[in-house]
Design an enzyme around this catalytic site. Sequence first.
Site, short mmCIF file in Angstrom:
data_model
loop_
_atom_site.label_atom_id
_atom_site.label_comp_id
_atom_site.label_asym_id
_atom_site.label_seq_id
_atom_site.Cartn_x
_atom_site.Cartn_y
_atom_site.Cartn_z
N GLY A 9 0.82 -1.21 0.00
CA GLY A 9 0.00 0.00 0.00
C GLY A 9 0.85 1.25 0.00
O GLY A 9 0.57 2.21 0.73
N VAL A 52 2.13 -4.01 -8.95
CA VAL A 52 0.70 -4.05 -8.65
C VAL A 52 0.38 -5.36 -7.95
O VAL A 52 0.76 -6.44 -8.41
CB VAL A 52 -0.13 -3.92 -9.94
N ASN A 78 1.31 -2.26 5.34
CA ASN A 78 0.54 -1.02 5.41
C ASN A 78 -0.78 -1.10 4.65
O ASN A 78 -1.71 -0.36 4.95
CB ASN A 78 1.38 0.15 4.86
N SER A 137 3.71 -3.67 11.15
CA SER A 137 2.36 -3.63 10.60
C SER A 137 1.66 -2.37 11.09
O SER A 137 1.84 -1.95 12.24
CB SER A 137 1.57 -4.88 11.03
N TYR A 150 -13.81 -2.72 11.08
CA TYR A 150 -12.47 -2.17 10.91
C TYR A 150 -11.70 -2.22 12.22
O TYR A 150 -10.54 -2.66 12.27
CB TYR A 150 -12.55 -0.74 10.39
N ALA A 152 -12.28 -4.18 14.75
CA ALA A 152 -12.04 -5.59 15.08
C ALA A 152 -10.87 -6.14 14.29
O ALA A 152 -10.05 -6.91 14.82
CB ALA A 152 -13.30 -6.41 14.79
N LYS A 154 -8.27 -4.44 13.13
CA LYS A 154 -7.02 -3.89 13.64
C LYS A 154 -6.67 -4.47 15.02
O LYS A 154 -5.49 -4.65 15.34
CB LYS A 154 -7.10 -2.37 13.69
N ILE A 183 -4.73 10.82 11.08
CA ILE A 183 -3.62 11.26 10.23
C ILE A 183 -4.20 12.02 9.05
O ILE A 183 -4.99 11.47 8.27
CB ILE A 183 -2.78 10.07 9.73
#
Length: 246
Positions: A9, A52, A78, A137, A150, A152, A154, A183
């Site tokens: 990413g 890619v 990432n 990570s 989301y 959960a 992380k 951010i």
Amino acid sequence: MARGILVTGGATGIGLAVARHFAENGDTVVITGRRQAPLEAAAEKIGAQAVVCDHTDPEAVARLLPRLPERLDVLVNNAGGNTDFDAAPADDTDTGLGPLAAFAQRFRANLDANLVSAALTTKAVEDRLAEGGAVVSIGSIAADKGAGAYGAAKAGLASWNLGLAQELGQRDITANVVAPGYIAETEFFRDHLTPERRDHLIASTALGRPGLPEDIAGAVAFLASSAARDITAQVLNVNGGERGTR
């Protein structure tokens, strides 16, 4: 000696800032992403190699391997994001699924994007990770605040990292998570962040300012450096004091 670095990413936002830091320090950097045009533009800008890759797809990750250095000193997982912010149909009938099946599909999308992608990529390159290397990570403050699937995902990433650290520690490889707060200057929120919500997120910090991608890049760089060789199995919170620890 130049190190081999993989940043998933890496075309925009945090990933790009991380990749730029390593490239500017003379490392050999490979960045990946799903969108070819921004990925190649980013790679040209910072002097990296672009490949890619959809890191939720085992076949795509397998195709990535021949494009990587034989030795990887640093892996930065990432790739991810809150898939609930992606374009969605107005209601579940538009998906052709029932409401529970549609809910499960959306929930799994977050798990795939943020947890499975990191685990899959790490598994694929584990034999290339060099002794004395590091896996970092990118987690999220959401792991401690909820945020549905989301959050959960992380939280699962942080838990998965504990076992990874034990496994890789046998080879003197560290494994840590950097958990950002809000951010700015990223594509994370798409168009879902209102000015009011942004102001609230900033006001919730102790520093009274938004974080920047470079703040996360600095934390990643530290964990991947010789100064952090005795730090592993940890979550490093970078959130401006929005959620403190003791």
